[in-house]
Design a protein around this motif. Structure first.
Motif, short mmCIF file in Angstrom:
data_model
loop_
_atom_site.label_atom_id
_atom_site.label_comp_id
_atom_site.label_asym_id
_atom_site.label_seq_id
_atom_site.Cartn_x
_atom_site.Cartn_y
_atom_site.Cartn_z
N MET A 152 -8.55 32.36 19.22
CA MET A 152 -9.85 32.06 19.82
C MET A 152 -11.00 32.49 18.91
O MET A 152 -12.05 31.84 18.86
CB MET A 152 -9.97 32.76 21.18
CG MET A 152 -9.07 32.16 22.25
SD MET A 152 -9.39 30.41 22.55
CE MET A 152 -11.03 30.50 23.29
N VAL A 153 -10.81 33.59 18.17
CA VAL A 153 -11.82 34.00 17.18
C VAL A 153 -12.00 32.91 16.13
O VAL A 153 -13.12 32.51 15.80
CB VAL A 153 -11.42 35.33 16.51
CG1 VAL A 153 -12.38 35.65 15.36
CG2 VAL A 153 -11.42 36.46 17.52
N GLY A 157 -13.82 29.77 17.45
CA GLY A 157 -15.27 29.93 17.41
C GLY A 157 -15.80 29.75 16.00
O GLY A 157 -16.84 29.12 15.77
N SER A 216 -14.29 34.98 20.83
CA SER A 216 -14.55 33.65 20.26
C SER A 216 -16.03 33.50 19.92
O SER A 216 -16.39 32.85 18.93
CB SER A 216 -14.11 32.55 21.24
OG SER A 216 -14.92 32.53 22.40
#
Length: 427
Positions: free
Chosen positions: A30-31, A34, A83
């Motif tokens: 999720m990081v 983003g 994110s």
């Protein structure tokens, strides 16, 4: 700092929220999601409205959401907020473009690799906080304290000028002249006589430039190169923490703690925090990111950018496969050290090459597209190193090795060598 922070926090949130392997991997993914979404956007804005604005705004954004993460009440809130941090980090990467545009061609191969020192210091700060803060105050306070450098840096932005190259391309000749006069004053010299004169470029931030006949082949090959650079780098970071946390290494001189962890490997949740020896191994491997900087500088100046990347990718291929060989814990520490050195050096060279190969009017956008593609590799890496690793170490290491091998061929096919070349202003 971001991925090392997740590597250190993973055992803690795994136990606190009773997470399975795929859920832990999803945090890192999720990081990178983003980062991928905001990478192109930040590049477009930097080419259109300036590098400084993007980098400053990204620091504020990432520091704010990182601080909020420490108050996350649940796993879902945690991955959402991280994110958002990844989105901010995407803009921060434009700082490399800003720095590149200020450094003369003959000094870029010396000064740009030194940025790895500060990258390493950030990772070491996280590990030291993990050693000292997590056992006593918990992972939430570790995240809060890790935001401190970002807040301090915000006050230093007033000393960082906007890129003179960008200002010239945007028609802001007076602003560019003032920046150059400021730099000349710092160096106790005078500007050459005359005045700046450059045609205003209206196609700044136009993605068609990246796929024009001049840059099409370079762009497509660079997208895969960035994918592998991220896949191998973050794979090495997350794999080392995963192998240490679950003790999946074939260690010849294993201690009692190692054997206990092996007997627990069939349980659903590994509630086993990092030990002091695990932190020490991570700390030593972090030093690998800067230990070979002199070698990296030498390769950049002797071999050039392309051949340096080819050699580094081939060596990384070998080191990933060597993790399958049984040896002592000291042997694995040395191997982690060398692997982190190689993949970190390659990431540095990829950054340098990308910033040098594109013209000023599309440099940030080119970097934005490349970093977005790299985060696809970053999104996949956690599932290979944190999920597939539990099934088979050999099966997990094979994708990293094959990707690096194929990447070395792609880099060899790049049509442009940027060693000693002045930065292009337009296409």
């Amino acid at each position: 700092m971001e991925i090392m922070l997740l590597a250190v926090v993973s055992p803690e949130i795994r136990c606190e929220w009773h997470l399975e392997d795929w859920q832990v991997a999803l945090v890192s993914t999720m990081v990178f999601l983003g980062f991928m979404v905001c990478g192109v956007l930040s590049g477009y804005v930097a080419d259109k409205y300036g590098r400084w604005k993007v980098v400053f705004g990204a620091f504020v954004w990432s520091a704010y959401f990182s601080l909020l993460t420490s108050f996350a009440p649940s796993y879902n809130w945690f991955i959402f907020l991280r994110s958002m941090v990844g989105c901010g980090v995407a803009g921060v990467s434009q700082g490399f473009v800003l720095k590149t545009e200020f450094i003369p061609a003959k000094y870029r191969s010396y000064l740009l690799p030194l940025a790895s020192i500060f990258w390493m210091l950030g990772s070491m700060l996280i590990i030291i906080l993990g050693m000292t803060v997590v056992p006593t105050m918990g992972w939430r306070w570790m995240i809060r304290l890790s935001v401190t450098p970002s807040i301090f840096l915000l006050f230093l932005f007033k000393f960082i000028p906007e890129s003179a190259r960008y200002n010239v391309s945007a028609g802001k000749v007076q602003a560019a002249t003032e920046t150059l006069q400021y730099i000349a004053k710092m160096n106790n010299v005078s500007l050459p006589p005359g005045r700046l004169k450059e045609t205003v470029e209206d196609d700044r931030g136009d993605w068609h430039i990246l796929l024009s006949p001049t840059f099409r082949r370079t762009t497509l090959l660079l997208w895969y190169t960035w994918f592998v650079a991220s896949f191998s780098y973050y794979g090495s970071v997350l794999s080392s923490s995963e192998l240490l946390e679950k003790n999946l290494l074939c260690v010849l001189d294993a201690d009692a703690e190692h054997q206990i962890k092996h007997r627990l490997e069939d349980t659903r949740c590994y509630c086993i925090p990092f030990g002091m020896s695990d932190y020490q191994t991570l700390l030593i491997s972090c030093l690998g990111e800067v230990a070979l900087i002199p070698l990296n500088i030498c390769m950049l100046n002797v071999l050039g950018r392309k051949m340096a990347m080819v050699v580094l990718m081939l060596v990384a291929t070998i080191f990933f496969m060597l993790l399958l060989v049984c040896t002592t814990m000291f042997g694995f520490t040395v191997l982690f050290f060398l692997l982190r050195s190689v993949v970190s050096m390659n990431f540095t060279v990829v950054y340098i090459y990308t910033a040098e190969v594109y013209p000023t009017i599309a440099r940030s956008l080119g970097m934005g597209f490349c970093t977005s593609f790299s985060r696809i590799g970053g999104m996949i890496a956690p599932f290979v190193s944190q999920v597939l690793m539990s099934e088979s170490v050999m099966v997990a290491m094979l994708p990293f090795s094959l990707a690096c091998l194929l990447c070395s061929i792609c880099v060899f096919l790049l049509p442009i060598e940027t060693k000693g070349r002045a930065l292009l202003q337009n296409s």
